[in-house]
Scaffold this active site. Structure first.
Site, PDB file in Angstrom:
ATOM      1  N   GLY A 108     -54.805  23.637  15.433  1.00  0.00           N
ATOM      2  CA  GLY A 108     -53.695  23.477  14.486  1.00  0.00           C
ATOM      3  C   GLY A 108     -53.311  22.021  14.295  1.00  0.00           C
ATOM      4  CD  GLU A 131     -58.778  26.456  15.890  1.00  0.00           C
ATOM      5  OE1 GLU A 131     -59.881  25.857  15.963  1.00  0.00           O
ATOM      6  OE2 GLU A 131     -57.814  26.025  15.218  1.00  0.00           O
TER       7      GLU A 131
HETATM    8  N1  CO8 Z   1     -51.067  24.928  23.814  1.00  0.00           N
HETATM    9  C1  CO8 Z   1     -50.239  24.936  24.877  1.00  0.00           C
HETATM   10  N2  CO8 Z   1     -50.271  24.004  25.858  1.00  0.00           N
HETATM   11  C2  CO8 Z   1     -51.187  23.037  25.768  1.00  0.00           C
HETATM   12  C3  CO8 Z   1     -52.093  22.959  24.682  1.00  0.00           C
HETATM   13  C4  CO8 Z   1     -51.994  23.966  23.673  1.00  0.00           C
HETATM   14  N3  CO8 Z   1     -52.789  23.961  22.573  1.00  0.00           N
HETATM   15  N4  CO8 Z   1     -52.905  21.891  24.862  1.00  0.00           N
HETATM   16  C5  CO8 Z   1     -52.508  21.308  26.004  1.00  0.00           C
HETATM   17  N5  CO8 Z   1     -51.468  21.990  26.550  1.00  0.00           N
HETATM   18  C6  CO8 Z   1     -50.751  21.698  27.795  1.00  0.00           C
HETATM   19  C7  CO8 Z   1     -51.585  22.098  29.011  1.00  0.00           C
HETATM   20  O1  CO8 Z   1     -51.449  23.473  29.288  1.00  0.00           O
HETATM   21  C8  CO8 Z   1     -50.958  21.219  30.075  1.00  0.00           C
HETATM   22  O2  CO8 Z   1     -49.739  21.807  30.475  1.00  0.00           O
HETATM   23  P1  CO8 Z   1     -49.422  21.986  32.061  1.00  0.00           P
HETATM   24  O3  CO8 Z   1     -49.305  20.558  32.559  1.00  0.00           O
HETATM   25  O4  CO8 Z   1     -48.119  22.719  32.062  1.00  0.00           O
HETATM   26  O5  CO8 Z   1     -50.549  22.702  32.654  1.00  0.00           O
HETATM   27  C9  CO8 Z   1     -50.604  19.931  29.310  1.00  0.00           C
HETATM   28  O6  CO8 Z   1     -50.565  20.309  27.919  1.00  0.00           O
HETATM   29  C10 CO8 Z   1     -51.624  18.839  29.474  1.00  0.00           C
HETATM   30  O7  CO8 Z   1     -52.902  19.375  29.122  1.00  0.00           O
HETATM   31  P2  CO8 Z   1     -54.200  19.210  30.041  1.00  0.00           P
HETATM   32  O8  CO8 Z   1     -53.806  19.144  31.497  1.00  0.00           O
HETATM   33  O9  CO8 Z   1     -55.165  20.267  29.645  1.00  0.00           O
HETATM   34  O10 CO8 Z   1     -54.688  17.763  29.567  1.00  0.00           O
HETATM   35  P3  CO8 Z   1     -56.173  17.183  29.604  1.00  0.00           P
HETATM   36  O11 CO8 Z   1     -56.048  15.742  29.286  1.00  0.00           O
HETATM   37  O12 CO8 Z   1     -56.864  17.566  30.864  1.00  0.00           O
HETATM   38  O13 CO8 Z   1     -56.960  17.932  28.405  1.00  0.00           O
HETATM   39  C11 CO8 Z   1     -57.164  18.807  26.147  1.00  0.00           C
HETATM   40  C12 CO8 Z   1     -56.573  17.701  27.056  1.00  0.00           C
HETATM   41  C13 CO8 Z   1     -58.686  18.661  26.117  1.00  0.00           C
HETATM   42  C14 CO8 Z   1     -56.601  18.566  24.741  1.00  0.00           C
HETATM   43  C15 CO8 Z   1     -56.780  20.189  26.682  1.00  0.00           C
HETATM   44  O14 CO8 Z   1     -55.390  20.227  26.910  1.00  0.00           O
HETATM   45  C16 CO8 Z   1     -57.101  21.315  25.750  1.00  0.00           C
HETATM   46  O15 CO8 Z   1     -58.254  21.711  25.648  1.00  0.00           O
HETATM   47  N6  CO8 Z   1     -56.077  21.876  25.045  1.00  0.00           N
HETATM   48  C17 CO8 Z   1     -56.236  23.014  24.176  1.00  0.00           C
HETATM   49  C18 CO8 Z   1     -56.902  22.616  22.886  1.00  0.00           C
HETATM   50  C19 CO8 Z   1     -57.090  23.828  22.003  1.00  0.00           C
HETATM   51  O16 CO8 Z   1     -57.797  24.747  22.325  1.00  0.00           O
HETATM   52  N7  CO8 Z   1     -56.441  23.816  20.815  1.00  0.00           N
HETATM   53  C20 CO8 Z   1     -56.537  24.892  19.858  1.00  0.00           C
HETATM   54  C21 CO8 Z   1     -55.389  25.828  20.012  1.00  0.00           C
HETATM   55  S1  CO8 Z   1     -55.543  27.273  18.989  1.00  0.00           S
HETATM   56  C22 CO8 Z   1     -54.960  26.783  17.477  1.00  0.00           C
HETATM   57  O17 CO8 Z   1     -54.586  25.679  17.292  1.00  0.00           O
HETATM   58  C23 CO8 Z   1     -54.944  27.813  16.378  1.00  0.00           C
HETATM   59  C24 CO8 Z   1     -54.442  27.208  15.087  1.00  0.00           C
HETATM   60  C25 CO8 Z   1     -53.390  28.047  14.485  1.00  0.00           C
HETATM   61  C26 CO8 Z   1     -52.686  27.427  13.308  1.00  0.00           C
HETATM   62  C27 CO8 Z   1     -51.755  26.267  13.589  1.00  0.00           C
HETATM   63  C28 CO8 Z   1     -50.989  25.850  12.356  1.00  0.00           C
HETATM   64  C29 CO8 Z   1     -50.545  24.386  12.278  1.00  0.00           C
END
Ligand code: CO8
Length: 257
Positions: A108, A131
């Protein structure tokens, strides 16, 4: 209005919106989107605002929709609430809006950046539609807008594998307009936005509307639309001022009328 998930600042005729959920890498949840939509509605009706810059942090523009908020959603809830439809209000914002992207713009987050008029990227920017790794696919225009930006082959590969694109590849592929050093990103985005905001607002809005029409119609229809809008500009004071200023060798004073 007080915001908890974004920061809003007006600098002259430019509004700067900073996504502000640092602990979640600016993951987009319903409250953040509601605040963003509310802020945009205010800018829309504020005659003093001529351009908006949307940015995040150095580490993340936005790491996607909030997976924790979404994980327990059922089909019926998603359908009944028309989940995500209100999220793409940015794409209907009529004034110019520039995305200044540093760090992750995933899911997103990438879709939100693509809803803006153009993307300026920092050298550390990473774009992706991961995704599929979560058992879903892009839901806020990613399969459509990314394909129009970078072509079928690259969009298909990114959506099917979830791999990220770095800033250089994003520039090569036409996803971003320019790449700048990280420590210059915001300054450069504000400079560009100020330049846009100094022009005539109605003319900038009509220009945006016409460029966007290229995505939604045939070439012949698009050119016809452009011609009609172009003709209508001769009914504005700003056209008279702009052209007179050129002839008189002085800077134009646009009145947004
Ligand atoms: N949602 C919720 N929490 C998140 C997300 C997310 N998308 N991304 C990161 N966080 C949180 C982590 O859970 C973590 O929280 P906590 O410390 O409480 O565990 C904190 O942010 C830091 O993240 P990381 O420890 O994972 O940080 P890294 O530096 O190790 O990794 C990454 C960074 C690679 C970005 C990793 O966080 C990651 O892979 N995140 C998810 C990315 C992802 O899959 N995004 C797609 C989500 S689905 C989506 O977007 C559908 C679209 C729908 C439409 C939206 C309309 C605008």
């Amino acid at each position: 209005m007080g915001y908890e998930n974004i920061r809003v600042e007006k600098r002259g005729r430019v509004a700067l919106v900073t996504l502000n959920r640092p602990k979640a890498l600016n993951a987009l949840n319903s409250e953040l989107i509601a605040e963003l939509n509310a802020a945009l509605a205010l800018f829309d009706s504020d005659d003093k605002i001529g351009c908006v810059v949307l940015t995040g942090s150095e580490k993340a523009f936005a790491a996607g929709a909030d997976i924790k908020e979404m994980s327990s959603l059922s089909f019926v809830e998603a359908y009944k609430t028309d989940f995500i439809t209100s999220w793409d209000q940015v794409s209907r914002f009529r004034k110019p809006i520039v995305a200044a992207v540093a760090g992750y713009a995933l899911g997103g987050g990438c879709e939100l950046a693509m809803m803006c008029d153009f993307i300026l990227a920092a050298e550390n920017a990473k774009f992706g539609q991961p995704e599929i790794t979560l058992g879903v696919m892009p839901g806020a225009g990613g399969t459509q807008r990314l394909t129009r930006f970078v072509g079928k082959s690259k969009a298909m590969e990114m959506c099917l594998t979830g791999r990220m694109m770095d800033a250089a590849e994003a520039e090569r592929s036409g996803l971003v307009s320019r790449v700048v050093p990280l420590d210059e990103l915001l300054e450069e985005a504000m400079r560009v936005a100020e330049k846009i905001a100094d022009f005539s607002l109605p003319i900038a809005m009509m220009t945006k509307e016409s460029v966007n029409r290229a995505y939604e119609t045939t070439l012949a229809e698009g050119v016809r639309f452009e011609r009609r809008v172009f003709h209508s500009m001769f009914a504005t004071d700003d056209q008279t001022e702009g052209m007179n200023a050129f002839v008189e060798k002085r800077a134009p004073q646009f009145k947004n009328s």
